[in-house]
Write a protein that holds these residues in place. Structure first.
Motif, PDB file in Angstrom:
ATOM      1  N   ILE A 145       0.857  -1.191   0.000  1.00  0.00           N
ATOM      2  CA  ILE A 145       0.000   0.000   0.000  1.00  0.00           C
ATOM      3  C   ILE A 145       0.891   1.239   0.000  1.00  0.00           C
ATOM      4  N   HIS A 146       0.764   2.051  -1.047  1.00  0.00           N
ATOM      5  CA  HIS A 146       1.566   3.269  -1.170  1.00  0.00           C
ATOM      6  C   HIS A 146       0.744   4.532  -0.935  1.00  0.00           C
ATOM      7  N   PHE A 147      -0.577   4.394  -0.862  1.00  0.00           N
ATOM      8  CA  PHE A 147      -1.460   5.559  -0.786  1.00  0.00           C
ATOM      9  C   PHE A 147      -2.813   5.052  -0.326  1.00  0.00           C
ATOM     10  N   ALA A 148      -3.570   5.889   0.382  1.00  0.00           N
ATOM     11  CA  ALA A 148      -4.888   5.462   0.860  1.00  0.00           C
ATOM     12  C   ALA A 148      -5.921   6.554   0.610  1.00  0.00           C
ATOM     13  N   HIS A 149      -7.085   6.135   0.126  1.00  0.00           N
ATOM     14  CA  HIS A 149      -8.270   6.977   0.034  1.00  0.00           C
ATOM     15  C   HIS A 149      -9.215   6.504   1.129  1.00  0.00           C
ATOM     16  N   LEU A 150      -9.534   7.350   2.058  1.00  0.00           N
ATOM     17  CA  LEU A 150     -10.382   6.948   3.170  1.00  0.00           C
ATOM     18  C   LEU A 150     -11.746   7.610   3.042  1.00  0.00           C
ATOM     19  N   ARG A 151     -12.727   6.809   2.758  1.00  0.00           N
ATOM     20  CA  ARG A 151     -14.124   7.241   2.728  1.00  0.00           C
ATOM     21  C   ARG A 151     -14.986   6.034   3.007  1.00  0.00           C
ATOM     22  N   ASN A 152     -16.279   6.252   3.163  1.00  0.00           N
ATOM     23  CA  ASN A 152     -17.178   5.179   3.552  1.00  0.00           C
ATOM     24  C   ASN A 152     -18.423   5.185   2.674  1.00  0.00           C
ATOM     25  N   VAL A 153     -19.033   4.032   2.541  1.00  0.00           N
ATOM     26  CA  VAL A 153     -20.263   3.913   1.762  1.00  0.00           C
ATOM     27  C   VAL A 153     -21.302   3.119   2.554  1.00  0.00           C
ATOM     28  N   ARG A 154     -22.534   3.387   2.213  1.00  0.00           N
ATOM     29  CA  ARG A 154     -23.670   2.637   2.779  1.00  0.00           C
ATOM     30  C   ARG A 154     -24.355   1.920   1.626  1.00  0.00           C
ATOM     31  N   LYS A 155     -24.457   0.595   1.724  1.00  0.00           N
ATOM     32  CA  LYS A 155     -24.936  -0.220   0.604  1.00  0.00           C
ATOM     33  C   LYS A 155     -26.398  -0.611   0.791  1.00  0.00           C
ATOM     34  N   ASP A 156     -27.084  -0.787  -0.352  1.00  0.00           N
ATOM     35  CA  ASP A 156     -28.451  -1.289  -0.388  1.00  0.00           C
ATOM     36  C   ASP A 156     -28.454  -2.703  -0.964  1.00  0.00           C
ATOM     37  N   PRO A 157     -29.468  -3.499  -0.662  1.00  0.00           N
ATOM     38  CA  PRO A 157     -29.500  -4.885  -1.149  1.00  0.00           C
ATOM     39  C   PRO A 157     -29.520  -5.023  -2.663  1.00  0.00           C
ATOM     40  N   ASP A 158     -30.017  -4.009  -3.387  1.00  0.00           N
ATOM     41  CA  ASP A 158     -30.136  -4.146  -4.845  1.00  0.00           C
ATOM     42  C   ASP A 158     -28.849  -3.794  -5.587  1.00  0.00           C
ATOM     43  N   GLY A 159     -27.773  -3.496  -4.846  1.00  0.00           N
ATOM     44  CA  GLY A 159     -26.511  -3.123  -5.490  1.00  0.00           C
ATOM     45  C   GLY A 159     -26.264  -1.633  -5.537  1.00  0.00           C
ATOM     46  N   SER A 160     -27.234  -0.840  -5.098  1.00  0.00           N
ATOM     47  CA  SER A 160     -27.041   0.600  -4.992  1.00  0.00           C
ATOM     48  C   SER A 160     -26.175   0.905  -3.769  1.00  0.00           C
ATOM     49  N   PHE A 161     -25.556   2.070  -3.775  1.00  0.00           N
ATOM     50  CA  PHE A 161     -24.822   2.520  -2.596  1.00  0.00           C
ATOM     51  C   PHE A 161     -24.697   4.031  -2.655  1.00  0.00           C
ATOM     52  N   GLU A 162     -24.402   4.627  -1.510  1.00  0.00           N
ATOM     53  CA  GLU A 162     -24.164   6.059  -1.462  1.00  0.00           C
ATOM     54  C   GLU A 162     -23.024   6.363  -0.518  1.00  0.00           C
ATOM     55  N   GLU A 163     -22.431   7.546  -0.716  1.00  0.00           N
ATOM     56  CA  GLU A 163     -21.329   7.957   0.142  1.00  0.00           C
ATOM     57  C   GLU A 163     -21.879   8.304   1.520  1.00  0.00           C
ATOM     58  N   ALA A 164     -21.339   7.639   2.529  1.00  0.00           N
ATOM     59  CA  ALA A 164     -21.722   7.921   3.909  1.00  0.00           C
ATOM     60  C   ALA A 164     -20.707   8.879   4.521  1.00  0.00           C
ATOM     61  N   ALA A 165     -21.025   9.419   5.686  1.00  0.00           N
ATOM     62  CA  ALA A 165     -20.008  10.142   6.443  1.00  0.00           C
ATOM     63  C   ALA A 165     -18.860   9.178   6.735  1.00  0.00           C
ATOM     64  N   HIS A 166     -17.673   9.715   6.920  1.00  0.00           N
ATOM     65  CA  HIS A 166     -16.481   8.875   6.945  1.00  0.00           C
ATOM     66  C   HIS A 166     -16.498   7.818   8.054  1.00  0.00           C
ATOM     67  N   LEU A 167     -17.170   8.082   9.160  1.00  0.00           N
ATOM     68  CA  LEU A 167     -17.200   7.113  10.265  1.00  0.00           C
ATOM     69  C   LEU A 167     -18.564   6.446  10.415  1.00  0.00           C
ATOM     70  N   GLU A 168     -19.440   6.589   9.419  1.00  0.00           N
ATOM     71  CA  GLU A 168     -20.817   6.124   9.590  1.00  0.00           C
ATOM     72  C   GLU A 168     -21.260   5.066   8.595  1.00  0.00           C
ATOM     73  N   GLY A 169     -20.413   4.648   7.678  1.00  0.00           N
ATOM     74  CA  GLY A 169     -20.833   3.690   6.661  1.00  0.00           C
ATOM     75  C   GLY A 169     -20.625   2.253   7.083  1.00  0.00           C
ATOM     76  N   ASP A 170     -20.589   1.361   6.087  1.00  0.00           N
ATOM     77  CA  ASP A 170     -20.516  -0.077   6.346  1.00  0.00           C
ATOM     78  C   ASP A 170     -19.099  -0.557   6.669  1.00  0.00           C
ATOM     79  N   THR A 171     -18.082   0.211   6.300  1.00  0.00           N
ATOM     80  CA  THR A 171     -16.698  -0.199   6.557  1.00  0.00           C
ATOM     81  C   THR A 171     -16.266   0.252   7.944  1.00  0.00           C
ATOM     82  N   ASP A 172     -15.590  -0.622   8.654  1.00  0.00           N
ATOM     83  CA  ASP A 172     -15.051  -0.310   9.982  1.00  0.00           C
ATOM     84  C   ASP A 172     -13.801   0.552   9.783  1.00  0.00           C
ATOM     85  N   MET A 173     -13.995   1.867   9.805  1.00  0.00           N
ATOM     86  CA  MET A 173     -12.895   2.775   9.504  1.00  0.00           C
ATOM     87  C   MET A 173     -11.826   2.755  10.588  1.00  0.00           C
ATOM     88  N   VAL A 174     -12.243   2.516  11.832  1.00  0.00           N
ATOM     89  CA  VAL A 174     -11.263   2.444  12.920  1.00  0.00           C
ATOM     90  C   VAL A 174     -10.331   1.257  12.700  1.00  0.00           C
TER      91      VAL A 174
END
Length: 398
Positions: free
Chosen positions: A294-323
């Motif tokens: 890993i030489h570089f990181a983009h840190l953001r989060n997304v919230r996914k829907d069952p149909d394959g849709s997703f949207e940008e979540a706040a950085h600490l509020e999406g589906d990925t464990d940012m911590v």
């Protein structure tokens, strides 16, 4: 970790003095005004770097040095395009810029169907709607093969949206899909996109992989010689689109890219949002697996829907464990430091933020507002500081 900020140079409505107030110290940018395939001249690189330094920053990552579509298609004699690419790399290295983020997505870059989807407590975000994308492919492009790419419920919702849409709705959808392209070139209308897609006729996943391997074989030896770090950005979204294969969408795709030319300079941009849009991806797990590259990181989060849709979540509020993800990156930095590596500190940037407060109506690049990314950077900075303090306390007790 080096706190950095993506800046679009003369195309950006956010100024370097404004960015300075965020606390970021590194700038991530490119010469977006130069057409794909042309050499980046040394004097143009030096001028942009001088502008950045005069504002109190370092130019820490090039994002990106674009790859010409003919290389992705493996079309014709590519020797001059490869030579131009290597010369641009050499010119960057001569100016002390040694990290290049790039992607190998065919034809279009990151893709969203909505640039201003409402956020629950105010503001807007980027969104990818699977039904709208299906409507675009099936009903606007007339790509009937897309029937196989979307489940029945998504196709039904797509038909309903298209039947109810106005001409303005369709124009807005096309504009949204085209907005991920970062430079000043290659925006398409429907007819132009159809022509461009025909250029990929007969190019399947295996062919695109072979063309990608060839590209890496042409440039990674030069990166090694120049002391450069080359880092592929995962596909966004991590799925095939418009009948085009995408080949860096999960751990298997990343492994292929890094093993194609197994050199440390052939590395990864860990994009939490791109990878996080695939429900099968364990993003902190991927970070731990490929940490050494890993030489570089983009840190953001997304919230996914069952149909394959997703949207940008706040950085600490999406589906990925940012911590957990930041913890993995900090652990890798400590390991590299113990080894005495020159690349021990990993640059990161807060990726796609919500449009908040005075961002709204300012007309900044989609996904790249000032206040929304400032909020994200502050949150990520806090997580990193807390984890570092916790590790330091644990070491002291030991």
């Amino acid at each position: 970790m080096i706190e950095s900020w993506r800046w679009y140079g003369p195309f950006d409505k956010i100024t370097l003095p404004e960015i300075a107030q965020t606390g970021a110290t590194g700038i991530v940018t490119a010469l977006h005004e130069i057409p794909y395939g042309e050499v980046w001249p040394t004097d143009r690189i030096a001028a942009r770097k001088a502008e950045i330094q005069a504002a109190g920053f370092d130019w820490v990552v090039v994002e990106s040095l674009p790859i010409h579509e003919r290389i992705k298609r493996g079309e014709g004699d590519l020797s001059q395009l490869f030579a131009n690419y290597r010369q641009s790399m050499a010119n960057l290295a001569a100016n002390g810029i040694h990290t290049i983020c790039y992607n190998f997505m065919p034809l279009i870059d990151w893709t969203r169907t909505d640039l201003d989807a409402p956020v629950a407590r105010g503001g807007t975000c980027l969104r990818f709607s699977a039904p709208k994308m299906a409507a675009f492919e099936l009903h606007m492009l007339g790509r009937q093969a897309a029937e196989a790419d979307y489940p029945e419920d998504v196709r039904k919702d797509a038909a309903v949206w298209f039947q109810q849409s106005t001409e303005q709705d369709r124009e807005t959808l096309l504009h949204s899909i085209m907005s991920g392209l970062p430079g000043a070139y290659d925006r398409y209308d429907i007819a132009g996109l159809k022509r461009a897609l025909h250029g990929y006729d007969g190019i399947d996943r295996a062919t695109l992989r072979a063309n990608y391997r060839r590209f890496l074989e042409e440039v990674i030896p030069a990166a090694e010689d120049l002391g450069m770090r080359f880092c592929v950005h995962p596909d966004d979204p991590p799925r095939d689109l418009l009948g085009l294969p995408r080949i860096v969408s999960d751990a298997n795709g990343i492994a292929f890219a890094l093993e194609a030319v197994p050199a440390r300079s052939n590395g990864l941009t860990l994009c939490a949002g791109s990878l996080g849009a695939n429900p099968a991806n364990d993003v902190p797990g991927i970070a731990r697996r490929f940490a050494d590259r890993i030489h570089f990181a983009h840190l953001r989060n997304v919230r996914k829907d069952p149909d394959g849709s997703f949207e940008e979540a706040a950085h600490l509020e999406g589906d990925t464990d940012m911590v957990a993800l930041i913890d993995a990156l900090l652990a890798e930095e400590r390991r590299r430091t113990a080894e005495g590596r020159a690349d021990a500190v990993i640059p990161f940037r807060p990726d796609h933020g919500h449009e908040l407060l005075s961002d709204i109506g300012r007309g900044t690049h989609p996904g790249y507002p000032l206040i929304g990314r400032l909020r994200g950077l502050a949150e990520l900075r806090g997580v990193a500081a807390a984890l570092s303090a916790s590790h330091g306390a644990a070491q002291a007790r030991a």
